[in-house]
Design an enzyme around this catalytic site. Structure first.
Site, PDB file in Angstrom:
ATOM      1  CE  LYS A 188      35.921 -24.642   6.463  1.00 31.39           C
ATOM      2  NZ  LYS A 188      35.420 -25.245   7.054  1.00 31.39           N
ATOM      3  CD  GLN A 243      34.858 -24.814  10.840  1.00 33.63           C
ATOM      4  OE1 GLN A 243      35.057 -24.117   9.962  1.00 33.63           O
ATOM      5  NE2 GLN A 243      36.333 -25.676  11.856  1.00 33.63           N
ATOM      6  CG  ASP A 295      31.754 -29.591   5.575  1.00 35.54           C
ATOM      7  OD1 ASP A 295      33.457 -28.853   5.057  1.00 35.54           O
ATOM      8  OD2 ASP A 295      31.463 -29.109   7.055  1.00 35.54           O
TER       9      ASP A 295
END
Ligand code: NDP
Length: 279
Positions: free
Chosen positions: A52, A96, A119
């Site tokens: 990422k 995460q 997200d």
């Protein structure tokens, strides 16, 4: 023989487009920063986080990395999220997952400001998707829509069967396919006659988390097959939820594993980061 839906190529195209957009935004004085938080040192999570950050660098946005020890308390993590929510230089916040067991995942997701929820997991983002309002969309299902659109797959009026109803893949996928005017069936572990239902699908999307569960018998001749699953064997070889060798001769189009849905997830995360910059 099925046509391959090339996620590697399509995700590269998307990243190129985003790179151009960030360059234009930079000229207008707008810079982007994604805050990436990892708690603990789970090896798979570290790889995702690294990828990422690399993608951010590639498309031209900053990334701020917070690698916290696994003993970090929920309170400490919430404080960091609160600070990042208030920091105007940060456009996107990503924690995460999974987080260590002593931290409640839902509480963490709910703490991220919906304006920075790249997200797309916050209940407000999910609610907006449900009623068709603008908001961040979960990256994997959003990536699948891009794969289908850019491969010229007609969704309007088609029978779409989704195998799996998780919050991050199956459910948002169903909402997105509805938005495209598909007729959607969502199946799960209590579904009866799964094979027959799948065999009725013009578009079959599989996110079940069971290696090569979907064999040729589940596929209607000419169907478009999207395999979300990722499984790594002891030799590091990747495979999906679909038995590729059986599905490929029956389907009209199919995503491979690796190189199908996987690369799209990060590309769509970058898409959400650029969207956060332009808001
Ligand atoms: P989950 O484990 O959260 O969900 C699996 C779903 O499959 C559940 O809804 C479950 O039903 C359903 N299911 C399980 N067994 C059966 C069965 N026998 N028949 C019908 N349905 C069944 O998985 P995720 O959605 O998070 O992920 C699915 C797969 O996709 C995994 O392999 C994961 O690694 C991969 N993945 C890949 C991503 C990518 O970027 N390519 C991103 C995210 C995930 P029930 O709800 O009843 O338990």
């Amino acid at each position: 023989m099925a046509q391959l839906i090339d996620g590697k190529k399509i995700s590269a195209q998307i990243k190129e487009e985003l790179k151009e957009q960030t360059a234009q935004l930079k000229e207008a004085g707008i810079e982007g920063t994604l805050a990436v938080i990892q708690v603990g040192d789970d090896a798979a999570s570290s790889v995702y986080v690294r990828n990422k950050k690399k993608a951010c660098e590639y498309i031209g946005i900053h990334s701020k990395s917070y690698e916290l020890p696994s003993e970090t308390t929920q309170k400490e993590l919430l404080k960091l999220i609160e600070d990042l929510n208030a920091d105007d230089s940060v456009n996107g916040i990503l924690v995460q997952l999974p987080v260590p067991a002593h931290i409640d995942e839902k509480t963490i997701i709910n703490a991220i400001s919906p304006d920075k929820d790249v997200d797309g997991f916050h209940p407000e983002s999910v609610g907006s998707l449900t009623i068709g309002q603008p908001g961040f969309v979960s990256c994997t299902p959003a990536g699948i829509i891009e794969l289908l659109k850019r491969s010229n797959v007609e969704m309007d009026g088609k029978n779409c069967v989704i195998v799996g109803r998780s919050n991050i893949v199956g459910k948002p996928m169903a909402l997105l396919m509805l938005r495209e005017n598909a007729t959607v069936t969502v199946t799960h572990s209590h579904t009866k006659h799964l094979k027959e239902i799948c065999r009725n699908a013009d578009i079959l999307i599989v996110a079940i988390g069971k290696k090569e569960f979907i064999t040729g018998e589940y596929i209607k001749p000419g169907a478009v097959v999207i395999d979300v699953g990722i499984h790594r064997d002891e030799n590091n070889k990747l495979s999906g939820d679909v038995k590729y060798e059986e599905a490929e001769p029956i389907a009209s189009m199919i995503t491979p594993v690796p190189g199908g849905v996987g690369p799209m997830t990060i590309a769509m995360l970058m898409h959400n980061c650029v969207e956060a910059m332009t808001r």
